[in-house]
Each structure stands twice: as structure tokens, then as C-alpha cells.
Design an enzyme around this catalytic site. Structure first.
Site, PDB file in Angstrom:
ATOM      1  CE  LYS A 279      -3.383  -2.210   2.632  1.00 40.91           C
ATOM      2  NZ  LYS A 279      -4.970  -1.643   1.579  1.00 40.91           N
ATOM      3  NE  ARG A 353     -11.000  -9.260  -2.159  1.00 42.52           N
ATOM      4  CZ  ARG A 353     -10.787  -8.862  -3.046  1.00 42.52           C
ATOM      5  NH1 ARG A 353     -11.358  -9.307  -4.234  1.00 42.52           N
ATOM      6  NH2 ARG A 353     -11.538  -7.879  -2.792  1.00 42.52           N
TER       7      ARG A 353
END
Length: 494
Positions: A279, A353
Site C-alpha cells: 500500500k 477474502r
């Protein structure tokens, strides 16, 4: 904070501070009217003189008697009466005004009289519950990591008089405070930094919660045990971290064993760097909040232990840290989930996920009635819904409707998003059964579509709380949502 239910006459009640309401155009509530009668109209004259109109959220502090026995009188504006009731937002504004007074109070107790105040769309018991919930969360402080602590709150007792029997008010106060305590616990876990709140820390928190609780069974799977279960997807996320992943299971047994449980599955990424798909540095500190789904599950379980409802609930927290290292999962790697489906990891920053899919597969062994996963899953959901509503996805419309209704009832709303087959194609992979991202379009939807591949035989819902779980800026911190929605849903479906 101690809340007490008591029926009293506002004029003769003794308290360091008494709080009463006034509607727009200086229409007095019953409590305020009793004081005005006892003071032979002094209160009405003073409100006129001070041009206090009763507008929503306004307040006026009186340090002298205008007919009341209480040492001080706080008048709070409740806004306009519409069909003999006011909006919930008016109560929120009034309680915000009270919080500001309570934070600087030098006395130890106060009393609230809101008899005769009806709230639109809510049962009479809601008001007392909401008072306890709002004040407990609003007066909560997170300063345990500061060398200089905040000024200690002096108020430790609040007496409440609303419509209903003392027993009903007492029960409502207890429920509101239990909910607030669960929210504050979720906020505390969310606010803790990643060097303290690790997967092992969460596991220890679960064990501590279960200690001495006959209705709560806690078990924690290690990485070795998860490997034996075939949880290659979950373990691919923790592969780059020195912190071992944990699968935390908390089983609340409030009903007969024969009653199928509702299962809550929380995403517990205690810090998310994005892994190899790193990130940007700006704002990365807020990635400690990436375990707020797990925090909401912990908070919900704390509330259930306080209320002891006759239901069965299983909470599963998939806890891991997502870090880059020589051993980290790389973009393009293929991993095998517990379900046997293979996953091409195109982006290691779509890790939530990956831990959830194995936890959802694991939940099937409990033969659940329903399964809800809660996750700060996608920035796309923030773009779609902002910070007001959770994104809700489900493979069962009746189930989704119950969750939506619970959110409205709890003041913790969700908004249903589509889960159509047309979006599934975006997850196609040339090399595995499924890819872990579906491209730029409809990112929150394709994330839910990914999870749906692992829940086909479950009554399942997914809550994307990326926009609602914490606030940025000057008010930075975890919100404790969606604990109110989850608790309301579980209590509604005993």
C-alpha cells in the site's frame, strides 16, 4: 457507569443535576411542566426572556431554582413535535448536549426526566435503552496508551425516568448499557496498534472472555492445525509475517444443543501492509483498523454474555497479519483453499477474502442456521456508500431483509447491494479455479461474489464495513459498528 431506573416527580426530585426537555416553541415536556407549576411560571418566563425556543440540540443550564428541588436544571431542546412524537435524531442531539455537560461535571450523579417523550418509529422501551447506549459510548475514553491520562469523568451514576414501569425501564437500561459495553470493547480492540493487537493478542482476549463462563467455549487453531485442515488460502496471508495466524472460535450456548447456531465470521487482519502489493505509505497507520470486523464479533459476544439470551451463536475470527517478506505470497501465486478450490492471488492486498473463505468453509461443521461475515473488505464500498451504511450482500433475500430491518431498528443501517451472476465472470482465471480480484469495476461486488463461491450451501450474508468501522481525521478511531446491528438481529431471531 451505573444506570438506575426510578419514577419520580421532577419538581421534588433531589439531584445535583436534573435534565428535562422542551419542544420547539417552548412546549414543555411533562417533567418541565411540573417544575413550571411548582415555580408558578418562573421557568416559562425565563425561557421567554432567554429566547430559548427548544430547537433540536440546544441547551440552557440553570444554577438556581425555578421550581425544582434539584441543585441545577439543564433544559435541552428536543425540536418540533410531529404527530405527537419526535425523530430519533432529536434524541441524539439532546444526548450530545448532555454529554458535553457531563464531561466537565464536578458532581457524581445526574438525573434525566423524559417522561411523555415519544420517539417516532420506536417502542417506549427504546428511549431508556438509547440513553444508556449513547451516554456509555459517548463518555467512553481511550487513553490507556498515553502517559498523561484524560481528566477522569466524575459522573458515575445516572437516574432515568421515562414512560413505562420501573422494571421495564431497568431492563431497557441494562440492554442499552450491555450493547454500549460491547461497542466500546470493539472500539478498544480496533484502536490498539498492530504491535499490541496481534493475532495472538486476539486469541488471548477470547480465552480471557471465556474464563469462568459456563456458556462460552473458546478454542484456537494454530497454523499447524490450520495446515492440517487444508486452509491454504488463509495461511497464504500470514506467510510473510513473523506473527502466526490464529483461527479463533467462540461458541455461546444459551439454548438447547439441538438449536442450530447463528454464525458470525470476522475478518481479523491485525495490520495490513498490502503484502507484496504494498500500500502507499500515507494513511497506512489506519490499517490497524483492518481487524474491525473481528472486533465487532468480539463486541457482540461480550454483549451476549451480559444479556444471556436463549440462543446459540458461534463466532469465528480469522486473524492474521499481512506483511511483505522473502516468504510472503507473491502476485500470481496459486493457493488451495479449505474447500478445495484453487485461487490465483493476483493482488496480495485483496487478502481479507482469502482468510474469510477458509473461515466460511470451516463454519459449515457447526451446521449453522445463518452465517454472517463482517469485514473491512473493500475501498470500493467506501466510494459506493460512504461512512453511513454498511454494504450488505446475501444469497437469501428473506435473510437480507431481516438484517436490513435489524439495522433500521438499531440505528445502524445497511444497504443491500447486488450479487448477480453477471459479475462472477470478472473472477475468471486462466490458471486456477478463481482469481482473488475482478478488476477495477464493481470492486465491492466482485469481492462479495468471491465469497459467495464458498457459501453456496449456506444461508449467508456479507457485511462490508470498510466505510463504517472507523473514522479518520480529528475524530480518528474505531466506531464499534456494526455491533448494534448484529446484536439486534440475534435478539430478534431467538
Amino acid at each position: 457507569m451505573q444506570f438506575q431506573a426510578k419514577s419520580f416527580d421532577a419538581a421534588s426530585h433531589r439531584s445535583p443535576l436534573l435534565v428535562v426537555g422542551v419542544f420547539s416553541n417552548t412546549t414543555l415536556t411533562p417533567g418541565a411542566h411540573l417544575i413550571d407549576q411548582a415555580g408558578k411560571g418562573q421557568l416559562s418566563k425565563l425561557l421567554t426572556r432567554e429566547k430559548f425556543t427548544g430547537a433540536r440540540g440546544t441547551s440552557l443550564m440553570l444554577h438556581h431554582s425555578v421550581g425544582q428541588t434539584a441543585e441545577r436544571l439543564l433544559i435541552i431542546g428536543l425540536g418540533p413535535l410531529e404527530k405527537s412524537s419526535i425523530e430519533p435524531a432529536a434524541i441524539n442531539a439532546a444526548l450530545n448536549a448532555l454529554q458535553n455537560v457531563a464531561k466537565s461535571a464536578t458532581y457524581k450523579s445526574l438525573s434525566i426526566d423524559l417522561t411523555g417523550v415519544s420517539v417516532s418509529g420506536q417502542a417506549s422501551s427504546w428511549l431508556a435503552s438509547h440513553i444508556a447506549q449513547t451516554l456509555t459510548t459517548g463518555l467512553w475514553q481511550f487513553d490507556q496508551l498515553k502517559s498523561q491520562k484524560s481528566n477522569k469523568l466524575n459522573i458515575n451514576k445516572i437516574t432515568v425516568n421515562t414512560d413505562g414501569s420501573a422494571a421495564t425501564i431497568k431492563k431497557s437500561l441494562e440492554q442499552g448499557q450491555a450493547l454500549a459495553d460491547g461497542m466500546n470493547y470493539a472500539r478498544e480492540l480496533g484502536n490498539l496498534p498492530g504491535n499490541i493487537c496481534t493475532p495472538s493478542y486476539l486469541a488471548n482476549q477470547a480465552r480471557a472472555m471465556g474464563r469462568g463462563q459456563s456458556k462460552l467455549k473458546v478454542s484456537v487453531l494454530t497454523e499447524k492445525q490450520m495446515q492440517a485442515e487444508g486452509m491454504g488460502s488463509l495461511l497464504s496471508v500470514s506467510a510473510g509475517s513473523d506473527e502466526p495466524a490464529k483461527l479463533i472460535v467462540m461458541e455461546y450456548r444459551g439454548a438447547a444443543k439441538s438449536q442450530a447456531p447463528n454464525v458470525l465470521v470476522g475478518k481479523g487482519i491485525t495490520f495490513d501492509t498490502g503484502g507484496i502489493s504494498l500500500k502507499p505509505g500515507a494513511g497506512m497507520d489506519e490499517m490497524k483498523f483492518d481487524m474491525c470486523g473481528a472486533a465487532s464479533v468480539f463486541g457482540t459476544m461480550k454483549t451476549l454474555l451480559a444479556l444471556q439470551p436463549k440462543i446459540n451463536v458461534v463466532a469465528i475470527v480469522a486473524a492474521a497479519e499481512n506483511m511483505p517478506s522473502g516468504g510472503a505470497t507473491k502476485p500470481g501465486d496459486i493457493v488451495t483453499s479449505m474447500s478445495g478450490q484453487t485461487i490465483e492471488v493476483l493482488n496480495t492486498d485483496a487478502e481479507g477474502r482469502l482468510v474469510l473463505c477458509d473461515a466460511l468453509t470451516y463454519s459449515k461443521r457447526f451446521k449453522p442456521k445463518t452465517v454472517i461475515d463482517i469485514a473491512t473488505l473493500t475501498g470500493a464500498c467506501v466510494i459506493a456508500l460512504g461512512s453511513h451504511a454498511h454494504g450488505l450482500y446475501s444469497n437469501d433475500q428473506a435473510f437480507a431483509d431481516r438484517l436490513l430491518d435489524a439495522g433500521i431498528e438499531a440505528g445502524d443501517r445497511a444497504w443491500q447491494m447486488p450479487l448477480w451472476d453477471e459479475y462472477q465472470k470478472q473472477l475468471d482465471s486462466n490458471f486456477a479455479d478463481i482469481a482473488n480480484i475482478g478488476g477495477r469495476e464493481a470492486g465491492s461486488i466482485t469481492a462479495a461474489c468471491f465469497l459467495s463461491r464458498f457459501t453456496k450451501d449456506l444461508c449467508w450474508a456479507h457485511l462490508d464495513i470498510a466505510g463504517t468501522a472507523w473514522k479518520s481525521g480529528g475524530a480518528k478511531g474505531a466506531t464499534g459498528r456494526p455491533v448494534p446491528l448484529l446484536v439486534q438481529y440475534l435478539l430478534n431471531n431467538k
